[in-house]
Design a protein around this motif. Structure first.
Motif, PDB file in Angstrom:
ATOM      1  N   GLN A   6       0.835  -1.186   0.000  1.00 47.99           N
ATOM      2  CA  GLN A   6       0.000   0.000   0.000  1.00 47.99           C
ATOM      3  C   GLN A   6       0.876   1.243   0.000  1.00 47.99           C
ATOM      4  N   VAL A   7       0.575   2.173  -0.916  1.00 45.70           N
ATOM      5  CA  VAL A   7       1.335   3.419  -1.024  1.00 45.70           C
ATOM      6  C   VAL A   7       0.491   4.632  -0.651  1.00 45.70           C
ATOM      7  N   GLY A   8      -0.807   4.409  -0.464  1.00 45.99           N
ATOM      8  CA  GLY A   8      -1.668   5.522  -0.093  1.00 45.99           C
ATOM      9  C   GLY A   8      -3.108   5.101  -0.017  1.00 45.99           C
ATOM     10  N   SER A   9      -3.962   6.047   0.387  1.00 47.16           N
ATOM     11  CA  SER A   9      -5.400   5.816   0.351  1.00 47.16           C
ATOM     12  C   SER A   9      -6.123   7.068  -0.080  1.00 47.16           C
ATOM     13  N   ILE A  10      -7.189   6.854  -0.835  1.00 47.84           N
ATOM     14  CA  ILE A  10      -7.992   7.966  -1.327  1.00 47.84           C
ATOM     15  C   ILE A  10      -8.793   8.528  -0.153  1.00 47.84           C
ATOM     16  N   THR A  11      -8.608   9.823   0.124  1.00 45.82           N
ATOM     17  CA  THR A  11      -9.320  10.438   1.239  1.00 45.82           C
ATOM     18  C   THR A  11     -10.618  11.083   0.769  1.00 45.82           C
ATOM     19  N   GLN A  12     -10.559  11.746  -0.387  1.00 41.23           N
ATOM     20  CA  GLN A  12     -11.759  12.395  -0.923  1.00 41.23           C
ATOM     21  C   GLN A  12     -11.526  12.792  -2.369  1.00 41.23           C
ATOM     22  N   THR A  13     -12.611  13.215  -3.009  1.00 43.56           N
ATOM     23  CA  THR A  13     -12.489  13.691  -4.390  1.00 43.56           C
ATOM     24  C   THR A  13     -11.952  15.122  -4.360  1.00 43.56           C
ATOM     25  N   ILE A  29       6.642  11.988  -0.931  1.00 43.76           N
ATOM     26  CA  ILE A  29       5.437  12.038  -1.785  1.00 43.76           C
ATOM     27  C   ILE A  29       5.748  12.357  -3.236  1.00 43.76           C
ATOM     28  N   SER A  30       6.958  12.832  -3.527  1.00 40.20           N
ATOM     29  CA  SER A  30       7.313  13.086  -4.928  1.00 40.20           C
ATOM     30  C   SER A  30       7.394  11.778  -5.716  1.00 40.20           C
ATOM     31  N   ARG A  31       7.447  10.645  -5.032  1.00 45.65           N
ATOM     32  CA  ARG A  31       7.491   9.345  -5.711  1.00 45.65           C
ATOM     33  C   ARG A  31       6.241   9.101  -6.556  1.00 45.65           C
ATOM     34  N   PHE A  32       5.136   9.727  -6.184  1.00 47.61           N
ATOM     35  CA  PHE A  32       3.898   9.541  -6.943  1.00 47.61           C
ATOM     36  C   PHE A  32       4.031  10.082  -8.361  1.00 47.61           C
ATOM     37  N   LYS A  33       4.887  11.085  -8.562  1.00 46.17           N
ATOM     38  CA  LYS A  33       5.073  11.652  -9.906  1.00 46.17           C
ATOM     39  C   LYS A  33       5.648  10.628 -10.869  1.00 46.17           C
ATOM     40  N   ASN A  34       6.404   9.661 -10.351  1.00 49.32           N
ATOM     41  CA  ASN A  34       7.042   8.661 -11.207  1.00 49.32           C
ATOM     42  C   ASN A  34       6.256   7.362 -11.321  1.00 49.32           C
ATOM     43  N   MET A  35       5.144   7.273 -10.606  1.00 50.94           N
ATOM     44  CA  MET A  35       4.343   6.048 -10.670  1.00 50.94           C
ATOM     45  C   MET A  35       3.495   6.053 -11.932  1.00 50.94           C
ATOM     46  N   LYS A  36       3.555   4.971 -12.655  1.00 53.41           N
ATOM     47  CA  LYS A  36       2.793   4.852 -13.895  1.00 53.41           C
ATOM     48  C   LYS A  36       1.427   4.208 -13.639  1.00 53.41           C
ATOM     49  N   LEU A  38      -1.174   2.177 -10.653  1.00 53.65           N
ATOM     50  CA  LEU A  38      -1.501   1.841  -9.277  1.00 53.65           C
ATOM     51  C   LEU A  38      -2.658   0.863  -9.293  1.00 53.65           C
ATOM     52  N   LEU A  39      -2.735   0.063  -8.260  1.00 51.47           N
ATOM     53  CA  LEU A  39      -3.861  -0.856  -8.105  1.00 51.47           C
ATOM     54  C   LEU A  39      -4.780  -0.290  -7.038  1.00 51.47           C
ATOM     55  N   LEU A  40      -6.035  -0.146  -7.384  1.00 53.11           N
ATOM     56  CA  LEU A  40      -7.047   0.367  -6.474  1.00 53.11           C
ATOM     57  C   LEU A  40      -7.815  -0.803  -5.886  1.00 53.11           C
ATOM     58  N   ASP A  41      -7.968  -0.800  -4.568  1.00 49.61           N
ATOM     59  CA  ASP A  41      -8.766  -1.824  -3.913  1.00 49.61           C
ATOM     60  C   ASP A  41     -10.230  -1.528  -4.221  1.00 49.61           C
ATOM     61  N   GLY A  42     -10.783  -2.279  -5.151  1.00 51.44           N
ATOM     62  CA  GLY A  42     -12.157  -2.055  -5.589  1.00 51.44           C
ATOM     63  C   GLY A  42     -13.187  -2.825  -4.788  1.00 51.44           C
ATOM     64  N   GLY A  82      -7.721   1.820  -0.572  1.00 50.64           N
ATOM     65  CA  GLY A  82      -6.273   1.838  -0.660  1.00 50.64           C
ATOM     66  C   GLY A  82      -5.755   1.791  -2.083  1.00 50.64           C
ATOM     67  N   LEU A  83      -4.561   2.362  -2.269  1.00 50.55           N
ATOM     68  CA  LEU A  83      -3.843   2.304  -3.538  1.00 50.55           C
ATOM     69  C   LEU A  83      -2.560   1.504  -3.310  1.00 50.55           C
ATOM     70  N   TYR A  84      -2.269   0.589  -4.223  1.00 45.15           N
ATOM     71  CA  TYR A  84      -1.178  -0.360  -4.041  1.00 45.15           C
ATOM     72  C   TYR A  84      -0.275  -0.409  -5.270  1.00 45.15           C
ATOM     73  N   VAL A  85       0.935  -0.922  -5.053  1.00 46.58           N
ATOM     74  CA  VAL A  85       1.839  -1.254  -6.150  1.00 46.58           C
ATOM     75  C   VAL A  85       2.289  -2.698  -5.941  1.00 46.58           C
ATOM     76  N   THR A  86       2.719  -3.325  -7.032  1.00 46.95           N
ATOM     77  CA  THR A  86       3.294  -4.663  -6.927  1.00 46.95           C
ATOM     78  C   THR A  86       4.758  -4.522  -6.523  1.00 46.95           C
ATOM     79  N   LYS A  87       5.343  -5.606  -6.107  1.00 47.92           N
ATOM     80  CA  LYS A  87       6.747  -5.588  -5.679  1.00 47.92           C
ATOM     81  C   LYS A  87       7.644  -5.051  -6.802  1.00 47.92           C
ATOM     82  N   GLU A  88       7.362  -5.447  -8.030  1.00 46.67           N
ATOM     83  CA  GLU A  88       8.175  -5.020  -9.172  1.00 46.67           C
ATOM     84  C   GLU A  88       8.040  -3.527  -9.458  1.00 46.67           C
ATOM     85  N   ASN A  89       6.924  -2.938  -9.065  1.00 45.34           N
ATOM     86  CA  ASN A  89       6.671  -1.529  -9.364  1.00 45.34           C
ATOM     87  C   ASN A  89       6.971  -0.587  -8.204  1.00 45.34           C
TER      88      ASN A  89
END
Length: 172
Positions: A6-13, A29-36, A38-42, A82-89
């Motif tokens: 988990q790299v974060g969670s959506i708090t609001q729109t 938090i600048s790491r988010f700029k380089n993320m292509k 993300l996996l959203l817990d749906g 939650g927002l997630y990345v895989t180990k490779e990402n």
């Protein structure tokens, strides 16, 4: 399913064009700029792969825009998810940097008894100056060890082993 982090969670729109405010679970938090992607817990829909279109910091949060989500109604139902990345990402780390999730559960050995298990890392506390490893001792109890070069002699994530030097006073 493969390991997810988990790299974060959506708090609001944010606005009406599908942007969201995200509480980051990373120290940079600048790491988010380089993320292509993300996996959203749906929830019952499982994990949904989202392509990051834009990311910008806002105070202690990150504003994210995902490709193909252009309306508040398309994203609002995912508030609190939650927002997630895989180990490779996961982001690349510098030498002698480790993910906390990888350190927790590692077996700990001392330089005095390198063949005898001393304990297991049960938590990592981020203090600002340096991290502190909370080690659950084999003989019971816990000891806090600062993550500094004088104390941490070696980390082998692949073999789940951390070698330490106990400075005088840590066990007294």
């Amino acid at each position: 399913m493969e390991d997810l982090y988990q790299v974060g969670s959506i708090t609001q729109t944010h606005g009406i064009r599908g942007e969201v405010k995200v509480f980051p679970l990373t120290d940079d938090i600048s790491r988010f700029k380089n993320m292509k992607n993300l996996l959203l817990d749906g929830g019952k829909d499982g994990y949904i792969t989202l392509e990051v279109e834009n990311a910008r910091p806002q105070k202690n949060l990150v504003i994210l825009k995902f490709k193909g989500i252009d309306n508040i109604n398309d994203i609002e139902k995912y508030k609190g998810k939650g927002l997630y990345v895989t180990k490779e990402n996961r982001v690349a780390l510098k030498k002698d940097e480790y993910f906390i999730a990888d350190l927790i559960g590692c077996n700990v050995f001392t330089d005095e008894n390198p063949d005898e298990k001393f304990g297991v890392i049960s938590d990592v506390m981020e203090t600002g100056a340096n991290d502190v490893y909370d080690i659950e001792l084999e003989k019971g109890g816990n000891v806090l060890v600062p993550a500094i070069k004088d104390c941490i002699l070696g980390v082998d994530i692949e073999n789940r082993r951390v070698d330490i030097h106990l400075m005088k006073g840590l066990m007294d």
